[in-house]
Design a protein around this motif. Structure first.
Motif, PDB file in Angstrom:
ATOM      1  N   LEU A 262      -1.385   6.004 -11.781  1.00 49.29           N
ATOM      2  CA  LEU A 262      -1.841   4.625 -11.926  1.00 49.29           C
ATOM      3  C   LEU A 262      -1.696   3.857 -10.616  1.00 49.29           C
ATOM      4  CD1 LEU A 262      -0.305   3.731 -15.413  1.00 49.29           C
ATOM      5  CD2 LEU A 262      -2.738   4.081 -14.902  1.00 49.29           C
ATOM      6  N   ALA A 263      -0.593   4.090  -9.908  1.00 46.26           N
ATOM      7  CA  ALA A 263      -0.361   3.391  -8.645  1.00 46.26           C
ATOM      8  C   ALA A 263      -1.383   3.805  -7.593  1.00 46.26           C
ATOM      9  CB  ALA A 263       1.058   3.671  -8.143  1.00 46.26           C
ATOM     10  N   VAL A 264      -1.679   5.100  -7.522  1.00 46.23           N
ATOM     11  CA  VAL A 264      -2.672   5.580  -6.556  1.00 46.23           C
ATOM     12  C   VAL A 264      -4.035   4.967  -6.859  1.00 46.23           C
ATOM     13  CG1 VAL A 264      -3.963   7.613  -5.786  1.00 46.23           C
ATOM     14  CG2 VAL A 264      -1.473   7.724  -6.026  1.00 46.23           C
ATOM     15  N   SER A 265      -4.444   4.988  -8.128  1.00 51.22           N
ATOM     16  CA  SER A 265      -5.747   4.440  -8.507  1.00 51.22           C
ATOM     17  C   SER A 265      -5.833   2.951  -8.204  1.00 51.22           C
ATOM     18  CB  SER A 265      -5.993   4.691  -9.993  1.00 51.22           C
ATOM     19  OG  SER A 265      -7.203   4.105 -10.409  1.00 51.22           O
ATOM     20  N   HIS A 266      -4.775   2.224  -8.576  1.00 45.53           N
ATOM     21  CA  HIS A 266      -4.806   0.768  -8.384  1.00 45.53           C
ATOM     22  C   HIS A 266      -4.844   0.411  -6.905  1.00 45.53           C
ATOM     23  CE1 HIS A 266      -4.134  -3.447  -9.402  1.00 45.53           C
ATOM     24  NE2 HIS A 266      -3.245  -3.488  -8.420  1.00 45.53           N
ATOM     25  N   THR A 267      -4.022   1.049  -6.094  1.00 42.07           N
ATOM     26  CA  THR A 267      -3.952   0.674  -4.681  1.00 42.07           C
ATOM     27  C   THR A 267      -5.182   1.133  -3.902  1.00 42.07           C
ATOM     28  OG1 THR A 267      -2.644   2.667  -4.164  1.00 42.07           O
ATOM     29  CG2 THR A 267      -1.431   0.621  -4.648  1.00 42.07           C
ATOM     30  N   LYS A 268      -5.881   2.127  -4.409  1.00 47.48           N
ATOM     31  CA  LYS A 268      -7.132   2.543  -3.759  1.00 47.48           C
ATOM     32  C   LYS A 268      -8.278   1.588  -4.093  1.00 47.48           C
ATOM     33  CE  LYS A 268      -8.238   6.949  -3.691  1.00 47.48           C
ATOM     34  NZ  LYS A 268      -8.438   8.350  -4.162  1.00 47.48           N
ATOM     35  N   ASN A 269      -8.220   0.994  -5.270  1.00 43.46           N
ATOM     36  CA  ASN A 269      -9.325   0.152  -5.730  1.00 43.46           C
ATOM     37  C   ASN A 269      -9.081  -1.351  -5.558  1.00 43.46           C
ATOM     38  OD1 ASN A 269     -11.357   2.079  -7.015  1.00 43.46           O
ATOM     39  ND2 ASN A 269      -9.459   2.728  -8.003  1.00 43.46           N
ATOM     40  N   ARG A 270      -7.834  -1.741  -5.385  1.00 45.90           N
ATOM     41  CA  ARG A 270      -7.501  -3.156  -5.224  1.00 45.90           C
ATOM     42  C   ARG A 270      -7.638  -3.542  -3.751  1.00 45.90           C
ATOM     43  NH1 ARG A 270      -7.117  -8.278  -7.276  1.00 45.90           N
ATOM     44  NH2 ARG A 270      -5.163  -9.327  -6.693  1.00 45.90           N
ATOM     45  N   VAL A 271      -8.547  -4.442  -3.473  1.00 47.80           N
ATOM     46  CA  VAL A 271      -8.804  -4.874  -2.090  1.00 47.80           C
ATOM     47  C   VAL A 271      -8.129  -6.219  -1.841  1.00 47.80           C
ATOM     48  CG1 VAL A 271     -10.572  -5.542  -0.417  1.00 47.80           C
ATOM     49  CG2 VAL A 271     -10.986  -3.630  -1.986  1.00 47.80           C
ATOM     50  N   PHE A 273      -6.967  -8.756   1.701  1.00 52.12           N
ATOM     51  CA  PHE A 273      -7.078  -8.939   3.145  1.00 52.12           C
ATOM     52  C   PHE A 273      -8.137  -8.021   3.751  1.00 52.12           C
ATOM     53  CE2 PHE A 273      -2.649  -9.907   1.950  1.00 52.12           C
ATOM     54  CZ  PHE A 273      -2.642 -11.263   2.239  1.00 52.12           C
ATOM     55  N   GLY A 274      -9.197  -7.776   2.957  1.00 49.79           N
ATOM     56  CA  GLY A 274     -10.339  -7.045   3.480  1.00 49.79           C
ATOM     57  C   GLY A 274     -10.250  -5.536   3.449  1.00 49.79           C
ATOM     58  N   ARG A 275      -9.215  -4.994   2.837  1.00 52.75           N
ATOM     59  CA  ARG A 275      -9.111  -3.533   2.772  1.00 52.75           C
ATOM     60  C   ARG A 275      -8.275  -3.124   1.561  1.00 52.75           C
ATOM     61  NH1 ARG A 275      -4.943  -1.827   7.655  1.00 52.75           N
ATOM     62  NH2 ARG A 275      -3.214  -3.206   7.074  1.00 52.75           N
ATOM     63  N   PRO A 276      -8.426  -1.869   1.098  1.00 53.64           N
ATOM     64  CA  PRO A 276      -7.641  -1.411  -0.057  1.00 53.64           C
ATOM     65  C   PRO A 276      -6.147  -1.502   0.227  1.00 53.64           C
ATOM     66  CG  PRO A 276      -9.428   0.119   0.410  1.00 53.64           C
ATOM     67  CD  PRO A 276      -9.367  -0.836   1.572  1.00 53.64           C
ATOM     68  N   LEU A 277      -5.388  -1.794  -0.825  1.00 49.83           N
ATOM     69  CA  LEU A 277      -3.933  -1.899  -0.662  1.00 49.83           C
ATOM     70  C   LEU A 277      -3.325  -0.648  -0.047  1.00 49.83           C
ATOM     71  CD1 LEU A 277      -2.672  -3.596  -3.964  1.00 49.83           C
ATOM     72  CD2 LEU A 277      -2.570  -4.534  -1.643  1.00 49.83           C
ATOM     73  N   ASN A 280      -2.404  -0.185   3.667  1.00 44.09           N
ATOM     74  CA  ASN A 280      -1.218  -0.798   4.273  1.00 44.09           C
ATOM     75  C   ASN A 280      -0.104   0.237   4.319  1.00 44.09           C
ATOM     76  OD1 ASN A 280      -1.866  -3.840   4.501  1.00 44.09           O
ATOM     77  ND2 ASN A 280      -2.508  -3.322   2.409  1.00 44.09           N
ATOM     78  N   GLN A 281       0.480   0.401   5.480  1.00 40.86           N
ATOM     79  CA  GLN A 281       1.477   1.472   5.643  1.00 40.86           C
ATOM     80  C   GLN A 281       2.646   1.310   4.695  1.00 40.86           C
ATOM     81  OE1 GLN A 281       4.208   1.882   9.165  1.00 40.86           O
ATOM     82  NE2 GLN A 281       2.900   3.659   9.609  1.00 40.86           N
ATOM     83  N   ALA A 282       3.087   0.085   4.448  1.00 39.21           N
ATOM     84  CA  ALA A 282       4.220  -0.132   3.549  1.00 39.21           C
ATOM     85  C   ALA A 282       3.896   0.381   2.153  1.00 39.21           C
ATOM     86  CB  ALA A 282       4.585  -1.612   3.497  1.00 39.21           C
ATOM     87  N   VAL A 283       2.678   0.154   1.687  1.00 42.19           N
ATOM     88  CA  VAL A 283       2.261   0.635   0.372  1.00 42.19           C
ATOM     89  C   VAL A 283       2.137   2.148   0.372  1.00 42.19           C
ATOM     90  CG1 VAL A 283       0.361   0.640  -1.296  1.00 42.19           C
ATOM     91  CG2 VAL A 283       1.116  -1.510  -0.261  1.00 42.19           C
ATOM     92  N   ALA A 284       1.518   2.692   1.406  1.00 47.59           N
ATOM     93  CA  ALA A 284       1.355   4.141   1.495  1.00 47.59           C
ATOM     94  C   ALA A 284       2.703   4.854   1.504  1.00 47.59           C
ATOM     95  CB  ALA A 284       0.562   4.502   2.752  1.00 47.59           C
ATOM     96  N   PHE A 285       3.667   4.262   2.186  1.00 43.89           N
ATOM     97  CA  PHE A 285       4.997   4.880   2.234  1.00 43.89           C
ATOM     98  C   PHE A 285       5.704   4.795   0.884  1.00 43.89           C
ATOM     99  CE2 PHE A 285       5.995   4.820   7.095  1.00 43.89           C
ATOM    100  CZ  PHE A 285       4.877   5.619   7.301  1.00 43.89           C
ATOM    101  N   MET A 286       5.455   3.708   0.139  1.00 40.68           N
ATOM    102  CA  MET A 286       6.003   3.631  -1.221  1.00 40.68           C
ATOM    103  C   MET A 286       5.444   4.768  -2.079  1.00 40.68           C
ATOM    104  SD  MET A 286       6.009  -0.466  -2.151  1.00 40.68           S
ATOM    105  CE  MET A 286       6.543  -0.203  -3.845  1.00 40.68           C
ATOM    106  N   LEU A 287       4.148   5.016  -1.968  1.00 38.92           N
ATOM    107  CA  LEU A 287       3.521   6.107  -2.714  1.00 38.92           C
ATOM    108  C   LEU A 287       4.122   7.457  -2.315  1.00 38.92           C
ATOM    109  CD1 LEU A 287      -0.212   4.962  -2.551  1.00 38.92           C
ATOM    110  CD2 LEU A 287       1.297   4.852  -4.540  1.00 38.92           C
ATOM    111  N   ALA A 288       4.343   7.627  -1.030  1.00 37.87           N
ATOM    112  CA  ALA A 288       4.932   8.875  -0.544  1.00 37.87           C
ATOM    113  C   ALA A 288       6.329   9.087  -1.122  1.00 37.87           C
ATOM    114  CB  ALA A 288       4.981   8.873   0.980  1.00 37.87           C
TER     115      ALA A 288
END
Length: 381
Positions: A262-271, A273-277, A280-288
């Motif tokens: 759910l987190a991967v889907s939401h952050t890929k589709n939620r835009v 500041f002009g780009r998918p969540l 953002n490195q902070a978000v990507a690192f949370m996913l990692a």
């Protein structure tokens, strides 16, 4: 998910069947089950027809006689879409039947196991008491010998399935002066005089299965209701809980996997500041971080199941799996909800239900602190 050295093609076949059932039959009803606090019994019947309720019950008693890894696969996949469904699965293959499979007589196995496998009988497991939760050995329910029978008096609390169970496996002290070595297991018919249920517990999550106290007031049961040997019930309960702990760990994996997805889907589709969540490195690192802890937990759970299937000591491994997987799942779901922002706080979103469903994972069938006691005890003995 990549292949695991702990599993073979048969296990993966069970996993695929469970995943298909979860997507097809459980996903559409999960939100309604949570809202109404009722799980459709026709879906339970479907689970029985597919063999889920008899996965670990021996073939001689109507089950499939499969191993722990098959059970783990099914628990993990069903938990992705409906944690409530896993309560039916785990009860049938763990707490409701393991005490009888481990220590029961042939007559007890013939009387109770086939009905559970067929989804026609529900058996509750009653160990916890108001003043005996983590310290199960301090239970106060008594069973006094009276001729050819026993009189049971006491109160069990937070007993899953109690209001709909036809029988309950209850633990009582037959030799109070012996402490844990004076506890006996009984199978008790819930329709007997003196047996009653307390009020329905309104739970935070994992709704759809009733939970209540079981009250025993001069309940007379025959000696044929004793499971195993008199005064040896505590060992029976602990062996049963080792199986249950791996089951809860597998359930935790399923919840955590869904939260990651759910987190991967939401952050890929939620835009924003002009780009998918996710950009953002902070978000990507949370996913990692979430993915890493999920797979670390998966390794512990799979290993514990493999040990059990190969007849090796597994109590410490089961506790490590339950401890780590439950805590990881609670954290992963929390992070996933955070990544959903305000949407995660809305009941219209699945992650909100997962947040409530997962919280009990680190509490029941031995809290995280009890697992730490078991693990450290095994290290220091």
């Amino acid at each position: 998910m990549s292949a695991s050295p702990f599993f073979n093609e048969d296990h993966e076949g069970i996993r695929e069947m469970a995943r298909d059932f979860a997507d097809r039959a459980l996903s559409p009803i999960a939100a309604e089950v949570d809202r109404t606090d009722a799980f459709p019994l026709d879906v339970v019947k479907q689970m029985a027809e597919l063999g889920f309720l008899g996965l670990k019950i021996p073939e001689a008693y109507g089950g499939l006689g499969l191993d722990m890894r098959s059970y783990v696969c099914a628990m993990e996949e069903l938990a992705r879409k409906s944690v409530t469904a896993t309560l039916f699965l785990s009860s049938a293959n763990s707490l409701a039947t393991a005490p009888i499979v481990l220590s029961g007589t042939e007559a007890q196995k013939q009387a109770y196991l086939p009905g559970v496998a067929a989804g026609e009988r529900f058996i509750a497991f009653g160990l916890t008491e108001p003043n005996a939760g983590s310290d199960a050995a301090s239970l106060t329910t008594r069973a006094e010998r009276d001729g050819d029978s026993y009189l049971l008096n006491g109160r069990k609390c937070f007993i899953t399935f109690a209001p709909m169970a036809s029988q309950a496996i209850l633990y009582a002290k037959t030799s109070p002066d012996k402490g844990a070595k004076g506890i006996t297991a009984f199978v008790v018919d819930m329709s007997l005089p003196g047996v009653s249920c307390g009020k329905h517990e309104e739970k935070m999550g994992q709704r759809g299965v009733p939970v209540s106290d079981i009250v025993l007031e001069d309940v007379r049961v025959g000696a044929d209701c004793v499971i195993g040997e008199v005064d040896m019930g505590f060992l029976n309960a602990m062996k049963t809980l080792s199986v249950g702990r791996v089951g809860v760990a597998a359930m935790s994996l399923g919840i955590a996997q869904e939260a990651v997805d759910l987190a991967v889907s939401h952050t890929k589709n939620r835009v924003q500041f002009g780009r998918p969540l996710c950009k953002n490195q902070a978000v990507a690192f949370m996913l990692a971080d979430m993915e890493t802890r999920l797979n670390a937990a998966r390794g512990l759970v799979y290993h514990a199941a493999w040990l059990m299937d190969n007849g090796q000591p597994a109590d410490k491994a089961a506790s490590m799996a339950k401890y780590f997987a439950a805590e990881a799942a609670v954290s992963i779901v929390n992070q996933s909800l955070q990544l959903h922002g305000g949407y995660g706080y809305s009941r219209e979103y699945e992650i909100e239900r997962l947040y409530r469903d997962v919280r009990i994972a680190s509490i029941y069938e031995g809290s995280s602190q009890v697992q730490q006691m078991v693990i450290s005890g095994a290290m220091l003995k």
